[in-house]
Write an enzyme that holds these catalytic residues in place. Structure first.
Site, PDB file in Angstrom:
ATOM      1  N   HIS A 152       0.840  -1.193   0.000  1.00  0.00           N
ATOM      2  CA  HIS A 152       0.000   0.000   0.000  1.00  0.00           C
ATOM      3  C   HIS A 152       0.878   1.247   0.000  1.00  0.00           C
ATOM      4  CE1 HIS A 152      -2.764   2.967   2.137  1.00  0.00           C
ATOM      5  NE2 HIS A 152      -3.347   2.723   0.977  1.00  0.00           N
ATOM      6  N   HIS A 177      -6.981   8.547  -3.792  1.00  0.00           N
ATOM      7  CA  HIS A 177      -7.375   7.307  -4.450  1.00  0.00           C
ATOM      8  C   HIS A 177      -8.170   7.563  -5.726  1.00  0.00           C
ATOM      9  CE1 HIS A 177      -6.654   6.017  -0.250  1.00  0.00           C
ATOM     10  NE2 HIS A 177      -6.222   4.909  -0.819  1.00  0.00           N
ATOM     11  N   ARG A 259       2.806  19.676  -2.187  1.00  0.00           N
ATOM     12  CA  ARG A 259       2.671  18.225  -1.959  1.00  0.00           C
ATOM     13  C   ARG A 259       1.984  18.023  -0.623  1.00  0.00           C
ATOM     14  NH1 ARG A 259       1.217  13.634  -1.499  1.00  0.00           N
ATOM     15  NH2 ARG A 259       2.521  11.761  -1.607  1.00  0.00           N
ATOM     16  N   CYS A 311      10.213  17.000  -3.850  1.00  0.00           N
ATOM     17  CA  CYS A 311       9.479  15.773  -3.540  1.00  0.00           C
ATOM     18  C   CYS A 311      10.299  14.583  -4.013  1.00  0.00           C
ATOM     19  CB  CYS A 311       8.117  15.793  -4.236  1.00  0.00           C
ATOM     20  SG  CYS A 311       7.171  14.267  -4.030  1.00  0.00           S
ATOM     21  N   TYR A 448       8.401   6.088   1.483  1.00  0.00           N
ATOM     22  CA  TYR A 448       9.645   6.761   1.138  1.00  0.00           C
ATOM     23  C   TYR A 448      10.848   5.832   1.259  1.00  0.00           C
ATOM     24  CZ  TYR A 448       6.869  10.949   0.868  1.00  0.00           C
ATOM     25  OH  TYR A 448       5.929  11.871   0.478  1.00  0.00           O
TER      26      TYR A 448
END
Length: 601
Positions: A152, A177, A259, A311, A448
């Site tokens: 996920h 989503h 972001r 980012c 990350y």
């Protein structure tokens, strides 16, 4: 943004007939999957809110408590024997990108009516406890997500919050989503059945009531510049357009990339007046916690740092051309630079009682500084970076000599120069030292972490043992190209001179020492002239470097040319030629040569 409510019965009927949607259909269905659950916050959290301090503002936690209350599922359920879930197959983003979508839709249409029907009690029984699988439902379809948990993108902790329940309430808040077709295409391969119609009707009824009586959590979003290239509006993810990226060395606040993981916190004047930053040194044996008001911070010695934030998914779209990844399909514009003004974080920690970082490490085993935000975000960095007098970590309250905009952390954010953007936590209200790094998906989850190119399934690795992105690698981009006068009469095979310019940046404060540009796919190179940012202090090059060059380029048969650039830092790291060697399933850290085409007129 105005959300129009869709017909619940029509949406439900469609969902029962087909569990794989086209992107447009999914966008329509999200309209009745909205923020209708928030109104239960008062009923479900009144006792908890009375225990909180005035500064303990966490709207996301309240929303998720409401989501739990909105679900009709409960744990006093019948034991469900999962003998009918053999159809659940875990697919990766790269695999679903390669499947025949039309055939998948047809197969789904043909098969959904033949799936078994489960009650909400049966779904609730399968919540992952005691070795059970993890089931969820959405729009009348039941999914077994057990094998997907580790993959996920938002982290396993987040998705487990909906274990054994309907996910509609959660997707009202986590609307990323709906930004692409990927979530539903992945879920298509996890379908194991249908939710009993009476139970789905109950979900729809509760969501309908909540929709009518609650406020949209995104109702108070800031107004954004119309030039931003928007990838998703809720939560807002937008990049600076490439043609504007290097117009100014300091990116204008309104064009700075955005972001977000959650709605932007909206604080009242009273909440701003009473806002406190808490410093927690209890891991060092301190008896209490020290707090600083905004006035306290602004009365302290002021400092500023010019730093570039990027980012970690910048240029992810380049990876997607090789294999599809999970996440926002950024171009090169998820990077910007600003002058940040505030107070040194090391000064704050010393005022709170941290006198010696070495002593904290050796005698208290404290190695990390954690940052907590009012939207529920948390991240951490090593204490060495924070306490280093040359590390330039600050708690900022200004951006480009103006108050922090709400999109960029108002009233306070942490700036950790030379580190990945995610470590520069916005809307910070608590900082603590700790023996361990921050918990949560942004630090310990898949979000990350860069997996090897050969690993497309996170179940194949031990995520918890892999480090998170801290100091980014080395990057560059081309933002402007112009053909010389002699290109007018050029023919295929000729060489024309192209005037080209762009940016380069390395993490960790490493200086850019060279940028090379090619117009013939690497057969020859021209070194660029380094411009603004090239004179930064050694080892403290927190901001990008601009460059420009005149480069001979070979004209192709279609009368176009292609240029590519690569940067070199003061450790003589160099960008790799292709992204296939650095590809990873999360699409992080694409630092391959930046290629840009140009068609001659």
């Amino acid at each position: 943004m105005i959300i129009q409510k869709a017909s619940v019965s029509a949406s439900k009927s469609l969902l029962l007939k087909k569990s794989l949607f086209t992107f447009r259909e999914h966008q329509h269905l999200r309209n009745h999957s909205y923020s209708r659950f928030i109104s239960v916050v008062a009923a479900t959290t009144s006792s908890e809110k009375s225990k909180q301090s005035k500064n303990d503002i966490n709207p996301l936690a309240l929303l998720l408590l409401a989501a739990a209350a909105a679900s009709p599922f409960h744990s006093t359920a019948l034991r469900c024997d999962a003998q009918n879930n053999e159809g659940s197959v875990h697919w990766t983003p790269a695999e679903v990108a390669e499947e025949d979508l039309d055939q998948a839709v047809k197969s789904s249409n043909d098969e959904i009516e033949n799936y078994p029907i489960y009650t909400s009690e049966q779904v609730a029984e399968n919540d992952g406890s005691d070795g059970k699988p993890i089931w969820m439902s959405y729009g009348g379809v039941v999914y077994d997500v057990t094998d997907f948990i580790s993959n996920h993108p938002g982290g396993s902790e987040k998705i487990k919050m909906a274990a054994g329940s309907s996910i509609e309430p959660y997707w009202h808040t986590f609307r990323q989503h709906f930004a692409s077709d990927l979530p539903m295409r992945l879920m298509e391969h996890m379908v194991i059945g249908r939710l009993a119609e009476k139970d789905q009707e109950l979900v729809d009824e509760q969501m309908e009531v909540l929709y009518e009586t609650s406020e949209d959590p995104f109702a108070h979003e800031p107004v954004r510049h119309k030039a931003l290239r928007v990838h998703s509006e809720q939560s807002m993810n937008a990049e600076t357009p490439a043609h504007l990226l290097t117009n100014n060395y300091l990116t204008p606040n309104s064009l700075f990339y955005i972001r977000h993981h959650h709605p932007v916190p909206f604080l009242t004047a009273q909440q701003i007046q009473s806002y406190k930053l808490e410093i927690d040194l209890t891991a060092l044996g301190a008896k209490g916690k020290q707090t600083f008001s905004l006035e306290d911070l602004k009365a302290m010695p002021q400092t500023h740092v010019v730093a570039t934030l990027q980012c970690s998914g910048n240029r992810r779209s380049g990876f997607n051309k090789y294999h599809r990844t999970s996440g926002t399909g950024w171009g090169q514009g998820a990077i910007s630079t600003a002058k940040w003004t505030g107070v040194r974080l090391s000064d704050l920690l010393r005022l709170a009682g941290l006198k010696n970082a070495v002593d904290a490490q050796e005698n208290f085993n404290v190695h990390h500084v954690r940052f907590y935000a009012i939207d529920g975000m948390s991240a951490s960095v090593r204490i060495e970076k924070v306490m280093n007098p040359y590390g330039d970590c600050i708690v900022a309250y200004e951006m480009n000599d103006e108050l922090l905009p709400r999109d960029h952390g108002y009233p306070l954010r942490v700036i950790v120069p030379g580190y990945a953007g995610i470590r520069n936590v916005k809307w910070v209200n608590r900082i603590e030292v700790s023996q361990e790094e921050a918990e949560g998906p942004w630090q310990r989850g898949l979000n990350y972490k860069i997996l090897p190119p050969s690993v497309m399934d996170a179940n194949l690795v031990e995520i918890e043992k892999m480090p998170s992105v801290m100091e980014p690698s080395l990057f560059s981009g081309i933002t402007k190209m112009e053909a010389g006068n002699f290109a007018i009469n050029a023919q295929p095979g000729d060489r024309v001179t192209m005037k080209v310019s762009g940016w380069a940046w390395a993490g960790g404060g490493r200086n850019i020492v060279r940028v090379d540009v090619t117009g013939d796919d690497g057969k020859s190179w021209s070194s660029a002239e380094l411009k603004e940012g090239s004179d930064q202090h050694f080892g403290k090059a927190w901001a990008w470097t601009f460059w420009e060059a005149n480069v001979p380029a070979v004209v192709k048969e279609d009368m176009s040319v292609e240029l590519a650039c690569k940067a070199i830092d003061n450790s003589f790291n160099v960008q790799p030629e292709s992204c296939d060697h650095v590809w990873n399933v999360r699409g992080l850290g694409n630092n391959s040569w930046f290629r840009q085409g140009y068609r001659l007129k």
